[in-house]
Design a protein around this motif. Structure first.
Motif, PDB file in Angstrom:
ATOM      1  N   ARG A 117       0.819  -1.203   0.000  1.00  6.93           N
ATOM      2  CA  ARG A 117       0.000   0.000   0.000  1.00  6.93           C
ATOM      3  C   ARG A 117       0.856   1.257   0.000  1.00  6.93           C
ATOM      4  O   ARG A 117       1.805   1.387   0.770  1.00  6.93           O
ATOM      5  N   PHE A 119       1.989   4.941   0.784  1.00  3.81           N
ATOM      6  CA  PHE A 119       1.814   5.846   1.925  1.00  3.81           C
ATOM      7  C   PHE A 119       2.499   7.194   1.684  1.00  3.81           C
ATOM      8  O   PHE A 119       2.256   8.145   2.411  1.00  3.81           O
ATOM      9  N   PRO A 286       2.234  12.899   1.560  1.00  7.56           N
ATOM     10  CA  PRO A 286       1.372  11.713   1.723  1.00  7.56           C
ATOM     11  C   PRO A 286       0.791  11.237   0.399  1.00  7.56           C
ATOM     12  O   PRO A 286       0.600  12.018  -0.539  1.00  7.56           O
ATOM     13  N   THR A 288      -2.010   7.996  -1.327  1.00  5.23           N
ATOM     14  CA  THR A 288      -2.934   6.883  -1.129  1.00  5.23           C
ATOM     15  C   THR A 288      -2.981   6.060  -2.409  1.00  5.23           C
ATOM     16  O   THR A 288      -2.545   6.513  -3.480  1.00  5.23           O
ATOM     17  N   ASP A 289      -3.522   4.884  -2.306  1.00  4.52           N
ATOM     18  CA  ASP A 289      -3.634   4.013  -3.468  1.00  4.52           C
ATOM     19  C   ASP A 289      -4.448   4.678  -4.579  1.00  4.52           C
ATOM     20  O   ASP A 289      -4.148   4.501  -5.769  1.00  4.52           O
ATOM     21  N   ASP A 291      -4.451   7.636  -5.623  1.00  6.58           N
ATOM     22  CA  ASP A 291      -3.687   8.592  -6.421  1.00  6.58           C
ATOM     23  C   ASP A 291      -3.203   7.974  -7.733  1.00  6.58           C
ATOM     24  O   ASP A 291      -2.886   8.699  -8.687  1.00  6.58           O
TER      25      ASP A 291
END
Length: 311
Positions: A117, A119, A286, A288-289, A291
């Protein structure tokens, strides 16, 4: 035992008994109460790997200061390891041998299928959180004026899994009506690591007509060859930049400590600026998936998922 030996033993017995004085208390030993010695095993180092787009020595030097900083800031022991190929990097994340992966977006979306994942992602040297593929040729090649002229030419790319070094360029060629079969030859940079440099050198030497690299890769060879002899023929669309991902099952506390330290780096502080610039970035933010949805859309457009499923 012979009689003579028995006699010697009996003669020695009084001397042995004399060693135990009458004023010494006997010590009772309870053999039922035993404490097993414990071996203290130091915690396993957190493994960190940079997708091998450059030679291992370049990867090490680029990220050495960053890892030293992360170790100080988090109190964790981090160790950089060096897969030889993009494919090996992906498989090592899937097997849990790489804890923190720094990779291109296409490698990430493959690893995400096994539970990795995102991050964090980087701010590129351009100051933006995305990057492009560059299609390059020799400046003195009279047959290459526009991207349309690449049809029928020899193309060298970085690796089948390289985002900026192959797949973004493949998407750009497709948008201009040029398919892979339209090239006289499509080859990939040979050997482990250092593949971006090898593409540039192949174009420079004339062993291929066009090459595809990620933007910024030309700077790696500045001073080693005459970069002025290389021309950027075209650039792809911009896609989300390189991504930090944690393998499936990595302790959330470890990810939190590392990400907190990464996000604290700032180009406004001279010491931090040296760390970031050496690593080829201007910051870490930061991620996230979600993106990486545009990358998944491009993979679908290029039929990459179908190709992987038939391997």
């Amino acid at each position: 035992m012979r009689r003579r030996d028995v006699l010697r033993a009996l003669l020695a017995l009084p001397a042995l008994l004399a060693g135990c004085g009458d004023d010494e208390d006997a010590v009772r030993v309870n053999l039922s109460r035993r404490e097993e010695p414990t071996l203290r095993v130091p915690p396993r180092a957190v493994t960190y790997a940079y997708l091998p787009q450059y030679a291992h020595t370049v990867s090490y030097e680029r990220h050495r200061l960053l890892l030293e900083y992360l170790g100080r800031a988090t109190g964790l022991s981090l160790r950089q390891i060096f897969p030889d190929t993009f494919e090996e990097h992906v498989r090592m994340v899937e097997r849990g041998e790489i804890d923190i992966s720094y990779s291109n977006p296409f490698a990430y979306i493959r690893m995400a299928r096994s539970g990795a994942r995102a991050f964090a992602r980087i701010i590129e040297p351009s100051g933006k959180p995305d990057f492009r593929s560059q299609i390059i040729c020799r400046r003195d090649n009279p047959e290459l004026k526009t991207i349309a002229d690449c049809r029928g030419k020899r193309w060298m790319a970085v690796d089948p899994s390289s985002a900026g070094g192959y797949l973004y360029a493949l998407g750009e060629f497709l948008d201009h009506g040029i398919r892979r079969r339209d090239f006289a030859e499509v080859s990939f940079a040979p050997g482990p690591g250092g593949k971006q440099e090898k593409v540039v050198l192949a174009v420079f030497a004339g062993t291929c007509d066009v090459g595809s690299i990620r933007d910024g890769a030309l700077d790696i060879l500045r001073g080693k060859i005459d970069i002025g002899q290389i021309r950027v023929l075209a650039e792809s669309k911009a896609y989300p930049g390189w991504v930090y991902a944690a393998r499936a099952g990595l302790a959330p506390d470890v990810v939190e400590r590392i990400s907190h330290a990464m996000f604290a780096l700032s180009m406004k502080r001279p010491d931090d600026a040296v760390i970031l610039q050496t690593a080829g970035m201007r910051g870490i933010i930061p991620a996230t998936d979600a993106d990486y949805a545009p990358v998944r859309e491009l993979a679908e457009k290029l039929d990459l998922v179908a190709a992987e499923n038939t391997e």
